[in-house]
Structures are given as structure tokens and as C-alpha cells.
Design an enzyme around this catalytic site. Structure first.
Site, PDB file in Angstrom:
ATOM      1  N   TYR A  74       0.676  -1.116  -0.305  1.00  0.00           N
ATOM      2  CA  TYR A  74      -0.093  -0.335  -0.248  1.00  0.00           C
ATOM      3  C   TYR A  74       0.815   1.367   0.122  1.00  0.00           C
ATOM      4  O   TYR A  74       2.062   1.080   0.765  1.00  0.00           O
ATOM      5  CB  TYR A  74      -1.037   0.281   1.706  1.00  0.00           C
ATOM      6  CG  TYR A  74      -0.610   0.124   2.594  1.00  0.00           C
ATOM      7  CD1 TYR A  74      -0.170   1.456   3.277  1.00  0.00           C
ATOM      8  CD2 TYR A  74      -0.229  -1.125   3.440  1.00  0.00           C
ATOM      9  CE1 TYR A  74       0.659   1.715   4.319  1.00  0.00           C
ATOM     10  CE2 TYR A  74       0.192  -0.550   4.556  1.00  0.00           C
ATOM     11  CZ  TYR A  74       0.387   0.600   5.568  1.00  0.00           C
ATOM     12  OH  TYR A  74       1.573   0.841   6.489  1.00  0.00           O
ATOM     13  N   CYS A  75       0.384   2.535  -0.919  1.00  0.00           N
ATOM     14  CA  CYS A  75       0.883   3.685  -0.835  1.00  0.00           C
ATOM     15  C   CYS A  75      -0.510   4.882   0.179  1.00  0.00           C
ATOM     16  O   CYS A  75      -0.739   4.528   1.435  1.00  0.00           O
ATOM     17  CB  CYS A  75       1.133   4.126  -2.021  1.00  0.00           C
ATOM     18  SG  CYS A  75       0.385   4.044  -3.349  1.00  0.00           S
ATOM     19  N   ASP A  76      -0.120   5.983  -0.192  1.00  0.00           N
ATOM     20  CA  ASP A  76      -1.770   6.641  -0.411  1.00  0.00           C
ATOM     21  C   ASP A  76      -2.940   6.551  -1.339  1.00  0.00           C
ATOM     22  O   ASP A  76      -3.837   7.119  -0.639  1.00  0.00           O
ATOM     23  CB  ASP A  76      -0.675   7.627   0.464  1.00  0.00           C
ATOM     24  CG  ASP A  76      -0.910   8.860  -1.545  1.00  0.00           C
ATOM     25  OD1 ASP A  76      -0.045   8.156  -2.507  1.00  0.00           O
ATOM     26  OD2 ASP A  76      -0.870   9.658  -0.958  1.00  0.00           O
TER      27      ASP A  76
ATOM     28  N   SER B 115      -5.480   2.634  -0.679  1.00  0.00           N
ATOM     29  CA  SER B 115      -4.345   2.493   0.273  1.00  0.00           C
ATOM     30  C   SER B 115      -5.034   3.451   1.254  1.00  0.00           C
ATOM     31  O   SER B 115      -5.529   3.447   1.902  1.00  0.00           O
ATOM     32  CB  SER B 115      -3.301   2.631  -0.607  1.00  0.00           C
ATOM     33  OG  SER B 115      -2.735   2.172  -1.425  1.00  0.00           O
TER      34      SER B 115
END
Length: 456
Positions: free
Chosen positions: A415-417, A443
Site C-alpha cells: 500500500y501507499c497513499d 491504500s
């Protein structure tokens, strides 16, 4: 007076065209530089001089390209061994039309950094605007870590002197024209606001509230910014002078068979579709970098010694993709897939996919204590502000060199943002033989919107 600010999306690079009468100057031109030539022709002006604020490290400077189009002379600061252009000294003045440009040495970001003031002698000697390069931004100041930790204190001290003793004394009403806006790697907290004056910055810029020199130096030394590997290539190009191409590359339109032949010869496949499209189906071994992410992330991942072939959402996006890559020195774009991914699988050629997972399903997996590696690929500051409990942290730009830290015997959930950077990371993992990889849709943004807990 004609004033045009040219913004290069992705890199958040700002360049400037200033004209008066039938003469003009350009400051920090980008490599796809016909825009300045067209502006000059539209206004009936001749570009007389090209000024660089410093040896840029995040994009290929377009000075030589523009010189070849216009015959204008190039000027830059002293302190590094430029192989082109003319060195400048403090106080050197240039006239164009009724305007005057004055060179100001403002080292700190780099040793040769220059700023330039513009004044109108017909109305007064005071400067109207100042072009500060990477010394002073809106909401931030330039990074001082490019020469390594040993030199950082010296550069920070120089930057303090340049800002507080040279730039700010020019006057509160002087319009600030920096070389980058929000999103650039050349500063840590550049404001999204695009217009400012020196007076506003002296009040509102957090870095300028460190008015004591020692405090300012300490503030800069504590700053932790990412240093992409492509910076070194940009510094080399911008010292020696980049290859002259006299226009954008024209990639070949490739059939699936031709595309595969390029792959077999070692070309790097870059798929510029959005993360959900890439996850659904992509060519095995592709890097998935969404279109607007190319200028920021391609330099972290792609080598300069191999050709690039593109998979696009729509063929109309080709020019944007070429410009993004061209501006950071990727000139060998061998072609793009005619008909996109559909043409590939319609020929019964093999495809791969990513597991796409919602935050609700991820939460359920965590509750059930399912075996997995949760991988957060955001930056350090984002991680510090809050992450999912139990996650492992490796920034996306450092992932390929740190694959030894990611176990291969468990599912990997990335995940990221927003799921865009995590799509890049997932494509890196798949390319390197990880089979069970998940990308979290939405995310951290979706995770927080769902009301799920984060830890710091």
C-alpha cells in the site's frame, strides 16, 4: 514587458520567458524548448540570452537545445567546470528592450547557484522580481545535502547568507520566481501556492523563521530528503551538455509481434495505465508507472542503457509520455504498443495480473490473522505520520535494491497513499519473481476514510 511562467508538470519545474521591446531572455529552459521559440515569434521578439540558475539535478536543462534554435548566448554561475556557456560574476548586468537583468551570486543549494533580478530603469532602479532558482522557494528553501553530509553544514551556512543577506534585502515587494513548485524533489515542503513576494515569504515561510544562523543550519541538517539515482545522470548531462536531439523522439508504432521482438532484445516495458487497469491485465515483466508518475518515478527505476517501449491507456497520451521521459534524459524510446493491452491479449500473447484488494478485505485478513507481509512503500514522513500496524516500510524508490528484505514465501500486500505508488512497487515485485502480490485499492486514503486505526 511580457512575462510568461512555463510550468513542466510532474517535475514541478518552473522556467521563465521575459521580453521587452523586440528582445527576450529565458531563465532555466526545459529540454522540449520550442515553447520559448514560439512565444518569441508570437510576440515579435528575438531571444537574446539564456540564463541558468544552477546545474540542475532533477531534469535535463534545455539551454543547448534553445541555443541551437535561436543563437542566444548561455550564462551560468562559476564553481563547477561547465563544458558550455559563459561564466557569470556578481553584479553583471544585461539589457534587453527597456529592462535590465542583474546577476546575483547566491550559493548554498550548490556552489555555483545564481539568482537574477529584473528591473525597469525607466521607472526606478529597484528590482521588480527575482529568479532564485533552488535557493528560495514559496514556503521552503533549497536542499543543502547534494554534496554529501560532510559538505552540508558549509552549504547550509552559505544558503543562510544568500537568503538573509542578499535575496531578502532586495525588498518586501519584490516578486519571487523560484525554479520549482510543489511536488519537486528539490525541496521538502514547497507550498502549493504559486505566487509570492519576498515580504510574504519572510513572514510565512517556515524555514525563514529560523532567523539565527545556527538555528537555520541545524534545521537544514535535520532535513531528510530522498536522493533519486537519476540525479547523478542529470548532473552529468547538465555539466557536459546533454545530447542535442532538436525535437522530441518519434517512437515506432509497434504491432504485438514487433513489441515482443523488442522485449526479447532487452527493451524495458513501461505500462503507463492507472493502477486498477494495470492490475487487471499487463504484459509479464512490465513496470507499471502511471502516466503522471513518469517524471517522478522513472528515474528511480529505469536504466539509461536500455531502450524503452510503452503500453498506453490511449495513443493520444504518447506525446505526454515522451515529454516526461525526455525531460529526464530517456531518449531511447523505441516504440509503443499499437492498440494497447487489448491488441496484445487478442493475439493470445501471455498476460499477468495483480491481486487487487479493498481496505475492507485487508482489514478482514488482519482480523483473521492471515499470513502475509504488509508493505508500506510511502516516504519517511508519511510513514512517521501514521501507518498500518505490523507493516514493513521500504520506500518504493528503494524497493528493487532491497528485495532481500522482502520474504518470498508469503503473500505480499502493498500500500501507499492512493494505490499508484504501490502499483509500481507491486510491478517490481512481480517482475522479480514474487507470485502472490496484492495492491490495496485506495491504500491509506481509503483506510483512513474507512475509520481504521493507524499507528505512529
Amino acid at each position: 514587458m511580457i512575462f510568461e511562467r512555463i510550468k513542466s508538470e510532474g517535475l514541478a519545474h518552473l522556467s521563465y520567458f521575459i521580453g521587452s521591446g523586440d528582445e527576450a531572455v529565458v531563465i532555466d529552459p526545459r529540454r522540449d524548448c520550442k515553447i520559448y521559440f514560439d512565444l518569441a515569434r508570437r510576440e515579435g521578439m528575438k531571444i537574446k540570452h539564456i540564463f541558468e540558475t544552477h546545474r540542475n539535478e532533477d531534469y535535463v536543462i534545455g539551454s543547448l537545445e534553445l541555443e541551437s534554435l535561436t543563437g542566444a548566448e548561455i550564462y551560468h554561475g562559476q564553481g563547477v567546470d561547465f563544458k558550455y556557456g559563459n561564466p557569470l560574476y556578481e553584479g553583471k548586468e544585461f539589457g534587453f528592450g527597456s529592462m535590465k537583468l542583474t546577476a546575483l551570486q547566491t550559493p548554498g543549494h550548490t556552489d555555483e547557484s545564481m539568482s537574477y533580478t529584473i528591473s525597469d530603469p525607466d521607472t526606478g532602479k529597484e528590482p521588480l522580481m527575482v529568479f532564485t532558482g533552488d535557493a528560495l522557494f514559496i514556503g521552503d528553501v533549497g536542499r543543502t545535502d547534494l554534496y554529501g553530509p560532510e559538505e552540508a553544514p558549509r552549504l547550509a551556512a552559505n544558503l543562510y547568507d544568500s537568503i538573509f543577506n542578499k535575496i531578502l534585502p532586495l525588498g518586501d515587494g519584490v516578486i519571487l520566481c523560484p525554479a520549482h513548485g510543489a511536488g519537486s524533489l528539490c525541496g521538502g515542503a514547497i507550498s502549493k501556492r504559486e505566487y509570492s513576494t519576498l515580504g510574504l515569504e519572510s513572514i510565512q515561510n517556515p524555514a525563514l523563521q529560523k532567523i539565527e544562523k545556527e538555528e537555520f543550519i541545524k534545521f537544514k541538517l535535520e532535513e531528510k530528503l530522498e536522493y533519486p539515482p537519476y540525479f547523478e545522470k542529470m548532473e552529468e548531462y547538465n555539466l557536459q551538455g546533454p545530447p542535442l536531439l532538436k525535437g522530441l523522439p518519434v517512437p515506432e508504432l509497434l504491432s504485438p509481434k514487433e513489441f515482443k521482438a523488442e522485449m526479447d532484445k532487452g527493451a524495458m516495458v513501461v505500462d503507463t495505465r492507472m493502477s486498477h487497469s494495470f492490475g487487471g491485465a499487463h504484459i509479464q515483466g512490465s513496470y507499471g508507472i502511471w502516466l503522471r508518475g513518469l517524471p517522478f518515478f522513472a528515474g528511480w527505476i529505469l536504466p539509461y542503457d536500455k531502450p524503452i517501449i510503452l503500453v498506453l491507456e490511449e495513443k493520444e497520451q504518447l506525446e505526454a509520455a515522451i515529454r516526461y521521459l525526455f525531460r529526464i534524459g530517456y531518449d531511447n524510446i523505441a516504440g509503443f504498443l499499437n492498440g494497447g493491452i487489448a491488441a496484445w491479449y487478442m493475439k493470445a500473447l501471455p498476460v499477468d495480473s495483480l491481486n487487487l484488494i479493498s481496505v475492507q478485505d485487508l482489514k478482514d485478513k488482519i482480523k483473521r490473522n492471515e499470513e502475509m507481509i504488509l508493505l508500506d512503500v510511502r516516504g519517511n514522513e508519511e510513514w512517521d505520520e501514521g501507518h498500518i500496524e505490523g507493516a514493513k516500510h521500504i520506500y518504493v524508490g528503494h524497493l528493487e535494491e532491497n528485495l532481500g528484505k522482502v520474504p518470498r514465501d508469503s503473500p505480499i500486500v502493498v500500500y501507499c497513499d492512493s494505490s499508484r505508488r504501490s502499483s509500481i512497487a507491486a510491478s517490481i515485485l512481480k517482475k522479480n519473481g514474487y507470485s502472490d502480490v496484492y495492491n490495496v485499492l485506495g491504500s491509506m486514503t481509503a483506510w483512513k476514510n474507512a475509520g481504521y486505526e493507524v499507528v505512529k
